[in-house]
Design an enzyme around this catalytic site. Sequence first.
Site, PDB file in Angstrom:
ATOM      1  N   GLU A 171      -0.063  -5.592  22.930  1.00 14.81           N
ATOM      2  CA  GLU A 171       0.699  -4.461  23.457  1.00 14.81           C
ATOM      3  C   GLU A 171      -0.176  -3.623  24.391  1.00 14.81           C
ATOM      4  O   GLU A 171      -1.394  -3.582  24.203  1.00 14.81           O
ATOM      5  CB  GLU A 171       1.259  -3.594  22.300  1.00 14.81           C
ATOM      6  N   HIS A 219       5.599   1.036  19.585  1.00 17.32           N
ATOM      7  CA  HIS A 219       4.586   1.533  18.636  1.00 17.32           C
ATOM      8  C   HIS A 219       4.747   3.044  18.383  1.00 17.32           C
ATOM      9  O   HIS A 219       3.839   3.827  18.660  1.00 17.32           O
ATOM     10  CB  HIS A 219       3.172   1.209  19.156  1.00 17.32           C
ATOM     11  N   ILE A 220       5.913   3.391  17.848  1.00 17.22           N
ATOM     12  CA  ILE A 220       6.213   4.818  17.632  1.00 17.22           C
ATOM     13  C   ILE A 220       6.512   5.148  16.168  1.00 17.22           C
ATOM     14  O   ILE A 220       7.053   6.211  15.871  1.00 17.22           O
ATOM     15  CB  ILE A 220       7.400   5.297  18.510  1.00 17.22           C
ATOM     16  N   ARG A 249      -2.015  -8.656  -2.521  1.00 15.49           N
ATOM     17  CA  ARG A 249      -3.048  -9.429  -3.216  1.00 15.49           C
ATOM     18  C   ARG A 249      -3.108  -9.059  -4.688  1.00 15.49           C
ATOM     19  O   ARG A 249      -3.113  -9.893  -5.566  1.00 15.49           O
ATOM     20  CB  ARG A 249      -4.413  -9.161  -2.576  1.00 15.49           C
ATOM     21  N   ILE A 254       6.112  -3.341  11.188  1.00 14.10           N
ATOM     22  CA  ILE A 254       5.622  -1.992  11.499  1.00 14.10           C
ATOM     23  C   ILE A 254       4.107  -1.940  11.308  1.00 14.10           C
ATOM     24  O   ILE A 254       3.520  -0.863  11.302  1.00 14.10           O
ATOM     25  CB  ILE A 254       6.269  -0.931  10.581  1.00 14.10           C
ATOM     26  N   ALA A 255       3.481  -3.122  11.126  1.00 13.37           N
ATOM     27  CA  ALA A 255       2.055  -3.144  10.783  1.00 13.37           C
ATOM     28  C   ALA A 255       1.197  -3.161  12.044  1.00 13.37           C
ATOM     29  O   ALA A 255       0.792  -2.108  12.563  1.00 13.37           O
ATOM     30  CB  ALA A 255       1.772  -4.342   9.895  1.00 13.37           C
ATOM     31  N   ARG A 256       0.921  -4.329  12.551  1.00  9.98           N
ATOM     32  CA  ARG A 256       0.153  -4.508  13.777  1.00  9.98           C
ATOM     33  C   ARG A 256       0.616  -5.780  14.450  1.00  9.98           C
ATOM     34  O   ARG A 256       0.933  -6.762  13.768  1.00  9.98           O
ATOM     35  CB  ARG A 256      -1.336  -4.693  13.483  1.00  9.98           C
ATOM     36  N   GLY A 286       0.854  -1.190   0.000  1.00  9.81           N
ATOM     37  CA  GLY A 286       0.000   0.000   0.000  1.00  9.81           C
ATOM     38  C   GLY A 286       0.885   1.233   0.000  1.00  9.81           C
ATOM     39  O   GLY A 286       2.057   1.184  -0.390  1.00  9.81           O
ATOM     40  N   ARG A 287       0.312   2.334   0.489  1.00 10.22           N
ATOM     41  CA  ARG A 287       1.065   3.593   0.460  1.00 10.22           C
ATOM     42  C   ARG A 287       2.374   3.495   1.225  1.00 10.22           C
ATOM     43  O   ARG A 287       3.414   3.981   0.782  1.00 10.22           O
ATOM     44  CB  ARG A 287       0.197   4.719   1.053  1.00 10.22           C
ATOM     45  N   ILE A 288       2.327   2.854   2.406  1.00  8.52           N
ATOM     46  CA  ILE A 288       3.541   2.778   3.226  1.00  8.52           C
ATOM     47  C   ILE A 288       4.559   1.839   2.573  1.00  8.52           C
ATOM     48  O   ILE A 288       5.753   2.150   2.497  1.00  8.52           O
ATOM     49  CB  ILE A 288       3.179   2.347   4.672  1.00  8.52           C
TER      50      ILE A 288
HETATM   51  C1  8YV Z   1      -0.596   5.261  15.604  1.00  8.64           C
HETATM   52  C2  8YV Z   1      -0.724   3.444  13.829  1.00  8.64           C
HETATM   53  O1  8YV Z   1       0.382   5.335  16.545  1.00  8.64           O
HETATM   54  O2  8YV Z   1      -1.692   4.824  12.201  1.00  8.64           O
HETATM   55  C3  8YV Z   1      -1.633   3.703  12.694  1.00  8.64           C
HETATM   56  O3  8YV Z   1      -2.320   2.762  12.259  1.00  8.64           O
HETATM   57  O4  8YV Z   1      -0.542   2.363  14.221  1.00  8.64           O
HETATM   58  C4  8YV Z   1       0.016   4.548  14.452  1.00  8.64           C
HETATM   59  O5  8YV Z   1       0.353   5.508  13.517  1.00  8.64           O
HETATM   60  C5  8YV Z   1      -1.793   4.724  16.277  1.00  8.64           C
HETATM   61  O6  8YV Z   1      -2.787   4.408  15.392  1.00  8.64           O
HETATM   62  C6  8YV Z   1      -2.279   5.733  17.311  1.00  8.64           C
HETATM   63  O7  8YV Z   1      -3.647   5.633  17.538  1.00  8.64           O
END
Ligand code: 8YV
Length: 327
Positions: free
Chosen positions: A270, A288-289, A180, A239-241, A158-160
């Site tokens: 987390e 998560h920064i 996909r 860096i996703a979830r 995606g964009r990222i």
């Molecule tokens: C945020 C993120 O820290 O944008 C997202 O999906 O995971 C992070 O940029 C988070 O969502 C803060 O609510």
Amino acid sequence: MTAARPRVYVAQPLFAEVLAPLAAHAELAVEPVEGRRDAAALAAGLREADAAIVTIAERVDAAAIAGAARLRIVANVGVGYDNLDLAALRAAGIAASNTPDVLTDTVADFAFALLLGAARRVTEAERWLRDGQWQRWSFDRLLGRDVHGATLGILGMGRIGQAIAERARGFRMTVLYHNRRALPPALEQACDARRVEQDELLSRADFLIVAVPYTPATHHLIDAAALARMKPDAFLINIARGGVVDDAALAAALAAGRLGGAALDVFEGEPAVDPGLLAAGHVVLTPHIASASRDTRRAMVAMAVANVLAALGHGPQAGRPPNLVGG
Ligand code: 8YV
């Protein structure tokens, strides 16, 4: 008689100066203390609200909105919105919005910070130095992996993912991706990236960056079997979830020496972190920064504010919040 001003509930004490434009049109109810709201506190905040601004720390589900008869929009501060139960919100006639684009470059920058930090053992080396272990210089101490010229795998284009590919060019990396759907040819060419099947991505990447949204389909996408397909000296960067990677399986793979290392900004459950990951060597862990730059976090809140103002009928996009999600 003047109509009562709408009420906007803000679930965390976000930048007051960025929230300020709301005050011209609404009563603000801002939680004064940072932290995870329990279900009852969140439901209480939403009950009296016409609009709400929430973060990843709030789980907005059917129970949270059960008593929220006036609520019109839940504006999430984040591009990912797996913390929102969109079906429950839709059923209740409540809109939902997110904050795309404004964080893309900041998150892509951070993905490279993690990649470089893990490859070149930056945090490990600093710990070693601060521990007072630098007594003499040694030619073969803390040897890392070269990033330039390596093969980068991007899972989720995606964009990222695309912004990460753009940065990889400066390191002369070969960029493979799996998504996909393939990118349109012109975009693929602009990213200098080639789509491969997921198994090929796993087996060819020296560095694999996970950048997919978290959905039921991506839960534990990187599980023990996927980790076993990776090169024994490859690095995994998430860096996703939390939840896209099976953290326990990753900890086991690292403990068994079946990976070069990992760098993680997000974790299952987390702020708790799997003790196996805390104990593992060659791992960079951050809380998560990835989007946490001074300007970007403000821009994210400003975007949520714009969505709320539009939902309340104000501003250039009155009645049409620009970043609606979930149909
Ligand atoms: C945020 C993120 O820290 O944008 C997202 O999906 O995971 C992070 O940029 C988070 O969502 C803060 O609510």
